[in-house]
Design a protein around this motif. Sequence first.
Motif, short mmCIF file in Angstrom:
data_model
loop_
_atom_site.label_atom_id
_atom_site.label_comp_id
_atom_site.label_asym_id
_atom_site.label_seq_id
_atom_site.Cartn_x
_atom_site.Cartn_y
_atom_site.Cartn_z
N TYR A 21 0.74 -1.09 -0.09
CA TYR A 21 -0.09 -0.16 0.00
C TYR A 21 1.03 1.14 -0.17
CZ TYR A 21 -4.14 2.66 1.02
OH TYR A 21 -5.30 3.47 0.76
N ASP A 66 -5.00 -3.19 3.20
CA ASP A 66 -5.75 -2.04 3.09
C ASP A 66 -6.23 -1.14 3.94
OD1 ASP A 66 -4.83 -2.66 0.52
OD2 ASP A 66 -6.80 -2.48 -0.57
N GLU A 85 -4.95 2.11 5.58
CA GLU A 85 -5.68 3.48 5.54
C GLU A 85 -5.97 3.97 7.06
OE1 GLU A 85 -9.37 2.36 3.68
OE2 GLU A 85 -8.46 2.12 1.64
N ARG A 144 -3.90 12.14 6.04
CA ARG A 144 -4.85 12.54 4.97
C ARG A 144 -5.89 13.78 5.59
NH1 ARG A 144 -5.87 6.46 2.76
NH2 ARG A 144 -4.97 6.70 0.60
#
Length: 465
Positions: free
Chosen positions: A220, A284, A288, A295
């Motif tokens: 990732y 994933d 994340e 983010r």
Amino acid sequence: MTIENMRSERSGRDLSSLRGLAGGGVYLPGDEEYDRARTTWALAVDLRPAAVAFPDSAEEVAAVVRAAAAAGLRVAPLGSGHNAHPLGDLADSVLMRLSGMAGIKIDTEARRARVEAGALWSPVVEAAAAHGLAALHGSSPDTGVVGYSLGGGISWYARSLGLAVNSVTAVELVTADGSLLRVDAEHGPELFWAVRGGGGANFGVVTAIEFTLYPIETAYAGMLVWDLRDAHRVLSRWARWATDAPDAVTTSYRHMGYPPIPEIPEPFRGRELVIIDGAVLADDAEAERLLAPLRELGPEIDTFGRVPAASLMRLHMDPEQPTPGGGRSSLLDELPPAAVDRLVEVSGVDSGSSLFMKAELRQLGGALGRSQPGAGAVTRLDGRFQLIAGGIMVGELARQTIADCERVVDAMAPYSRGRQYLNFQEEAVDPSTGYDASSWEALLRIRQAVDPGGLFQANHEIPLG
């Protein structure tokens, strides 16, 4: 070619014995191909050796080593030449260019690769990926595998799997008497220890290495991008996040300035940016979750996602052609708020910096900070972050680049203890700063035993006693 032209222009030595070696691939000052032969990947470095040799085999390497010694010359081995800057005066040295030795063998059953001294990372990564395997390559596709690996090697998996040098399982090299040795944990263990971190060129001409491959098919990975005006808030967050991140995460943080030229992709062209890039070795959902704090800062570009492992060699967008660049670096212990303020001051939007890589921080820690059983002279990096600054080293620009690089490194000196990761050190420094005290003493002793006459010349040379 007359006898007069077969003498070094500066040393006056008779070099005629070098002619005909390396399949005829030997060039002396005055030869038509000499300037091309002496030019390395680092175009800013003006090397002027007594001769340049391009051997195509270990046997040819040995023949050149013996001939150089007989002529009273030293031997300076070189792969791609990415870190040729500290080599120094080569007036009495043969520059051994190993680009013609680029063989690659993948042993899928043993999960191991054997690569010759001139191999670059791109074809090695592709060959391993064809079998679902990954190597601990760096951020540049055309860096030489041997120099990168034997100097340490920080990959996108480094905080999980450690320095690349810890995955080296065997080294083949030509020693000062022209002998070809293969050393590993059971055969010549002391020399094997020394070359893994001490750099092969301090002990001989490395002709091949073997190293472990890992069953990594995807990661990732990607990058987050902001305008440089956002540097303070992004660096403040990343500095805290990077310190606490699990070993599965390996990232870098950069302040970059891109020229307004067509070769630069449109989102980057002519802009000053903050970039965080890297890889997460997790599924994933976990990746994340780990990236969520970054983010939250609202990057204008976010490319992180599941990608083939082989694509990571171009993630950093390092130049893939010879470049007239250079820089300075140091290891840092920490990045408290005061350090964040200072780095933004000297490399942020109002800093007046001329550098294209105004500042970069590689995230260390994790497996990079832990000693590995059975490792070599460099088993870990004694710091939490690797600081790098770089720019163009051509003409008058070189002076400004050096000044700006030193301004960045000097500004962060309060957060460093003066240790160096020599693979990123593009100037002559005290090489002992790359090792702990006991390792340095052992390297001095082994260099004296293996090369007592000082035949070999390395970019970060271990001195003879």
